[in-house]
Design a protein around this motif. Structure first.
Motif, mmCIF file in Angstrom:
data_model
loop_
_atom_site.group_PDB
_atom_site.id
_atom_site.type_symbol
_atom_site.label_atom_id
_atom_site.label_comp_id
_atom_site.label_asym_id
_atom_site.label_seq_id
_atom_site.Cartn_x
_atom_site.Cartn_y
_atom_site.Cartn_z
ATOM 1 N N GLN A 56 -2.592 -13.360 9.389
ATOM 2 C CA GLN A 56 -2.800 -14.571 8.600
ATOM 3 C C GLN A 56 -1.795 -15.664 8.955
ATOM 4 O OE1 GLN A 56 -2.815 -13.342 4.539
ATOM 5 N NE2 GLN A 56 -4.725 -12.201 4.730
ATOM 6 N N ASP A 57 -2.269 -16.897 8.862
ATOM 7 C CA ASP A 57 -1.440 -18.080 9.080
ATOM 8 C C ASP A 57 -0.440 -18.190 7.925
ATOM 9 O OD1 ASP A 57 -0.452 -20.712 9.149
ATOM 10 O OD2 ASP A 57 -2.217 -21.407 10.250
ATOM 11 N N ARG A 63 -6.510 -18.977 5.535
ATOM 12 C CA ARG A 63 -7.123 -19.561 6.734
ATOM 13 C C ARG A 63 -7.224 -18.552 7.878
ATOM 14 N NH1 ARG A 63 -6.962 -25.221 8.007
ATOM 15 N NH2 ARG A 63 -5.758 -24.880 9.917
ATOM 16 N N THR A 65 -7.100 -18.085 11.844
ATOM 17 C CA THR A 65 -6.391 -18.803 12.893
ATOM 18 C C THR A 65 -7.371 -19.282 13.948
ATOM 19 O OG1 THR A 65 -6.022 -16.845 14.254
ATOM 20 C CG2 THR A 65 -4.383 -17.319 12.535
ATOM 21 N N THR A 66 -6.935 -20.245 14.736
ATOM 22 C CA THR A 66 -7.768 -20.734 15.838
ATOM 23 C C THR A 66 -8.053 -19.598 16.824
ATOM 24 O OG1 THR A 66 -6.815 -22.935 15.611
ATOM 25 C CG2 THR A 66 -7.911 -22.440 17.689
ATOM 26 N N GLU A 68 -8.395 -16.476 16.039
ATOM 27 C CA GLU A 68 -9.445 -15.628 15.442
ATOM 28 C C GLU A 68 -10.823 -16.269 15.575
ATOM 29 O OE1 GLU A 68 -7.539 -13.182 11.818
ATOM 30 O OE2 GLU A 68 -7.231 -15.348 11.696
ATOM 31 N N GLN A 95 -10.544 -24.037 5.433
ATOM 32 C CA GLN A 95 -10.629 -23.740 6.857
ATOM 33 C C GLN A 95 -10.511 -25.000 7.713
ATOM 34 O OE1 GLN A 95 -10.339 -20.747 7.812
ATOM 35 N NE2 GLN A 95 -10.644 -19.838 5.774
ATOM 36 N N ASP A 100 -6.427 -31.189 11.076
ATOM 37 C CA ASP A 100 -6.752 -30.124 12.025
ATOM 38 C C ASP A 100 -7.158 -30.700 13.376
ATOM 39 O OD1 ASP A 100 -6.198 -27.730 10.753
ATOM 40 O OD2 ASP A 100 -8.114 -27.700 9.691
ATOM 41 N N ARG A 104 -10.303 -27.005 16.783
ATOM 42 C CA ARG A 104 -10.595 -26.137 15.646
ATOM 43 C C ARG A 104 -11.887 -26.567 14.948
ATOM 44 N NH1 ARG A 104 -8.129 -22.451 12.342
ATOM 45 N NH2 ARG A 104 -8.799 -22.438 10.167
#
Length: 914
Positions: A56-57, A63, A65-66, A68, A95, A100, A104
């Motif tokens: 996890q971030d 969220r 992650t990019t 993931e 998300q 961002d 993403r």
């Protein structure tokens, strides 16, 4: 919702819950596992796969992650769904944030597009609702669009930006179609239109993406959310202006507009279901002959809906029950026999001030024995508290579940990539070869090489059957017409056998075989099982023990089911119970106000969506059980709810037996964008599709018949192996231009104790009309009793047919009195596709007005005359029949006269009879 195998996975649920609790206690977290999810892992890796796999971030624990997202995009769509949805994080919360990266955002839109393309029932609503609330995402897209279309901008439409905008546009359209789009979504659509109309860059305006945006967004307002419109409401049931209702259904489309074609069939389906129900409600409101309806188990004036008092601990299919207030034996029998998927209507009075709609669900045998049947509430109108009230209950006149499934498919399917549109919608007759069978590809039949252009000679097929086999292999859309006894099922099995022998070379995936009836399905599988045991039979109506082992409900290969799917199954079932508990709280606190009532309605709709999720997950379970099988088989009613399975399997080849009996929308609901090969086998000269509303002609003409009428090329089988020659001659040329009788029928023995093997007994004794509007003819029934007493034949050789159900029941009652109930007595319609050595046919209609009802329909008459092998003995009033349809029955009468096969009594043999 209504499946009898509703909770087939429950056998593993306790173990699943225990493992989940153990996993949570141990905080098993695998942060480094990067390998592809394996749906066929060994059971000993169960707990390892069950771990959340969720690094996890630190800044935002919810969220993904990019990295993931990138990992998910390398998976198949189904793997992605399980990976992202089976963990604790919400795919639609936090998300996308305002700061961002563009990368993403592109990843996120790609993921949502892929998930929505799966069209996962229940989850699809969740995805689109979640998408529609992503304000930060919408703002990001707005900024991208401004950069792209600004006159002074040098921002290029690179591949990544095209992927983003096209995916987002498709999500907008689908969210609108499903009724989920929010106001700022529509604002963004208008913003797109404004930017495009004011754009001053010619090369951009000519770009395919820009052209696509203009086309798709301009027609957006015309798309209307119609899912679940098949459920009747009070206004629809109380209407009497049926002519006006029918007039609102547009005529059959003569254009190549796929969207209009789909919507026309959807509306036709709605009206076909609604009109008989509307007429029945009007009859109930008039309160005429209600006692007769009660006697016939068509109306139950003393029923209740009760809440399981321990619903918090109960299984989903044991939450709400229907019971009779003071049940008698007929009512107990009704509870045992009512079909799952039946739609029940409840109201407190015959004025129909309120209405509750509930579907019959799977019920444990123990509860049925206690007088309860599990139901799921679908809709309720003008009634808040629904439990423990005395209610009037009745079934809808036509079986609901296939209508629901097909209607909802037509409501949500896309006109883009519509399967076989070239033939079904556009009317092309120049047929291409199947994409997976090249005309020159080398195939084998028991190691003998052949090509689709020259089918093998060694098959057990006659010349016309072999020609049809070749046509089926050469054409991606193929129609084969087989008159009675010409070996349609034999050909189907041989075709499947040929495809199975070449399956590895063709990479065709599981072949899907669909029939109209369970009897025909079992008949087909009994023969197909000679060539493969890699079979899955869907549905639960198999009557043959030899076939039972192929039933999907009995499969126990749990190791094929991925643990993420097991976990998601458990989570969604928990979600269902939570939603159900919330609904019961609203019922308990209901104060009669409009806001409280609307909240009940809204919560019930949410509960329905969760029920759809459960059905979707069940289908995914079935996918893992069946994806490596060679042959999938089911009835079209079952297939109506399995389109999602066909999409998961990417099934290429569909073979429809009895295709002329299948309504066009039901065939559409089976096909997917992956469909490459469709074979329709049937006979439009026999029974047409059964419809609920005989005033609407649209559904009575099958796709099979419509295409043949419009000169679509068809192969015709012309050698029959069933009927004695004198019987077969009744059919030509009245029904068929040519029908060759095989020499094998010459070996049939003459019917013992009879001077003729075919005969029509003519009489003038009048018919009687029954309360349910059916007809009986007591004289004909008694004559047939006397005739059977003379024959004294093995009951397995004789079948008694009648076109009228009332006559069938009357003959059965006479046989019961004589203790001769081993004889099969059934309706003509129920006996399509079947045969017997000796057929006794009671035609019933006898009146001076020449009213013969559906005995004037050539299709039914063709079936009635073509079931017998050795002997056909008919009884009826030929004068009435000819008066009702001189062309049809006049031609039959002429044939009978020429054969000296009509008279006042059956031609019993004498000692001098040869």
């Amino acid at each position: 919702m209504s499946d009898s195998d509703d909770d087939w996975f429950n056998k593993d649920e306790d173990e699943l819950v225990e493992n989940l609790q153990q996993q949570l206690k141990q905080k098993v977290v695998n942060e480094t596992r990067e390998e592809r999810i394996d749906f066929c892992d060994r059971p000993d890796s169960y707990l390892q796969q069950l771990s959340f796999d969720d690094p996890q971030d630190a800044k935002s624990p919810g969220r993904f992650t990019t990295a993931e997202f990138a990992k998910a995009l390398k998976m198949t769509a189904l793997e992605m769904f399980l990976y992202l949805m089976s963990g604790p994080r919400n795919l639609f919360k936090d998300q996308i944030l305002s700061n961002d990266s563009h990368k993403r955002v592109v990843q996120y839109v790609q993921i949502l597009s892929i998930l929505c393309q799966l069209e996962l029932g229940g989850f699809d609503d969740q995805f689109l609702s979640g998408f529609a609330t992503q304000s930060a995402l919408f703002e990001h897209i707005k900024r991208v669009a401004l950069k792209v279309f600004e006159s002074s901008s040098k921002y290029s439409l690179d591949d990544e930006t095209q992927l983003l905008l096209r995916g987002f546009k498709n999500l907008l359209i689908r969210a609108h179609r499903m009724g989920k789009l929010q106001p700022y979504g529509y604002d963004l659509i208008e913003n797109f239109k404004t930017l495009i109309s004011s754009c001053q860059i010619p090369q951009l305006l000519e770009h395919p993406l820009c052209v696509e945006f203009v086309k798709d967004l301009q027609v957006l307002p015309s798309v209307v959310y119609v899912k679940n419109e098949i459920y009747p409401n009070l206004d629809q049931l109380l209407r009497t202006d049926t002519v006006d209702t029918e007039a609102k259904i547009a005529p059959a489309p003569n254009t190549v507009d796929v969207a209009r074609y789909i919507d026309w069939h959807r509306q036709l389906l709605c009206e076909d279901f609604m009109q008989p129900l509307r007429e029945y409600v009007q009859r109930l409101r008039s309160k005429n002959n209600l006692d007769e309806l009660v006697t016939q188990n068509l109306l139950f004036p003393q029923t209740q809906l009760i809440l399981n008092p321990v619903f918090k601990e109960a299984d989903r299919n044991s939450l709400i029950f229907m019971k009779f207030v003071a049940p008698h034996q007929d009512e107990i029998n009704y509870l045992k026999n009512v079909k799952g998927g039946t739609l029940l209507c409840f109201t407190t009075s015959f004025d129909f001030d309120n209405l509750i709609l509930a579907t019959v669900a799977y019920t444990s045998p123990d509860m049925i024995r206690q007088g309860y049947r599990s139901v799921e509430i679908a809709k309720q109108y003008n009634i808040g508290n629904i439990y423990n009230k005395n209610l009037i209950m009745f079934e809808t006149p036509v079986f609901f579940e296939p209508y629901l499934r097909v209607h909802n498919y037509l409501s949500t399917c896309s006109a883009d990539n519509f399967p076989m549109r070239r033939y079904i919608v556009e009317g092309e007759v120049d047929v291409r070869p199947p994409a997976y069978i090249r005309p020159d590809i080398q195939l084998t039949y028991y190691n003998t090489p052949f090509t689709a252009a020259e089918p093998p000679l060694e098959t057990k097929l006659n010349q016309s059957q072999r020609g049809a086999l070749g046509a089926a292999l050469r054409n991606e859309f193929c129609i084969i017409q087989g008159p009675p006894g010409t070996g349609k099922t034999h050909l189907s099995v041989e075709l499947v056998n040929t495809l199975l022998q070449n399956a590895e070379r063709l990479k065709s995936g599981p072949i899907v075989v669909l029939t109209y009836t369970n009897d025909s399905l079992d008949k087909f599988l009994l023969k197909a099982a000679q060539y493969t045991d890699s079979i899955v039979r869907f549905g639960n109506q198999s009557r043959l023990p030899e076939i039972e082992k192929y039933n999907v409900r009995l499969m126990t290969e749990d190791h094929l089911v991925p643990p993420r799917l097991k976990r998601l199954w458990w989570l969604v079932k928990c979600e269902y119970k939570e939603q159900f508990e919330r609904l019961q709280t609203l019922h308990a606190d209901f104060d009669g106000s409009e806001p409280a009532y609307l909240e009940i309605q809204s919560t019930r709709e949410q509960l329905q969506l969760v029920a759809e999720k459960i059905n979707t997950l069940r289908t995914i379970f079935q996918f893992h059980q069946s994806r490596d099988k060679a042959l999938l088989a089911m009835t079209t009613s079952c297939a109506a709810r399995l389109n999602f399975l066909f999409r998961l399997l990417e099934s290429k080849c569909f073979i429809f037996e009895e295709a002329a009996e299948i309504a066009e929308p039901h065939i559409l609901a089976c096909l997917t964008p992956y469909t490459e090969h469709v074979i329709l086998i049937g006979d439009h000269k026999q029974l047409q599709p059964h419809t609920g509303n005989y005033t609407q002609q649209g559904l009575q003409v099958s796709l099979f018949e419509r295409l043949i009428t419009n000169d679509f090329p068809a192969s015709v089988l012309n050698v029959q192996y069933r009927m004695r020659s004198c019987i077969a001659e009744l059919l030509v040329p009245i029904f068929y231009d040519k029908l060759i009788t095989d020499d094998s029928v010459q070996a049939y023995p003459n019917v013992p104790k009879m001077a003729k093997n075919m005969y029509f007994v003519n009489h003038t004794h009048p018919e009687e009309q029954m309360m349910d509007l059916s007809f009986i003819n007591k004289h004909e029934a008694e004559e047939l009793m006397n005739f059977m007493a003379h024959l004294r034949h093995d009951p397995s050789n004789i079948v008694i047919l009648s076109p009228y159900n009332a006559q069938v029941e009357y003959i059965k009652s006479l046989l019961m009195k004589k203790r001769q109930n081993r004889y099969l007595v059934t309706s003509v319609d129920s006996y399509q596709g079947l045969e017997a050595n000796i057929i006794l046919l009671s035609l019933v209609r006898s009146n001076t007005a020449g009213k013969i009802g559906f005995l004037g329909l050539p299709n039914r008459v063709c079936v009635a005359l073509s079931r017998a092998r050795w002997g056909l003995y008919m009884i009826g009033n030929m004068e009435t029949l000819q008066q009702g349809s001189s062309e049809l029955w006049g031609a039959i009468n002429a044939k009978l006269l020429a054969a000296n096969a009509i008279g006042p009594v059956f031609p019993l043999a004498t000692e001098s009879t040869p």
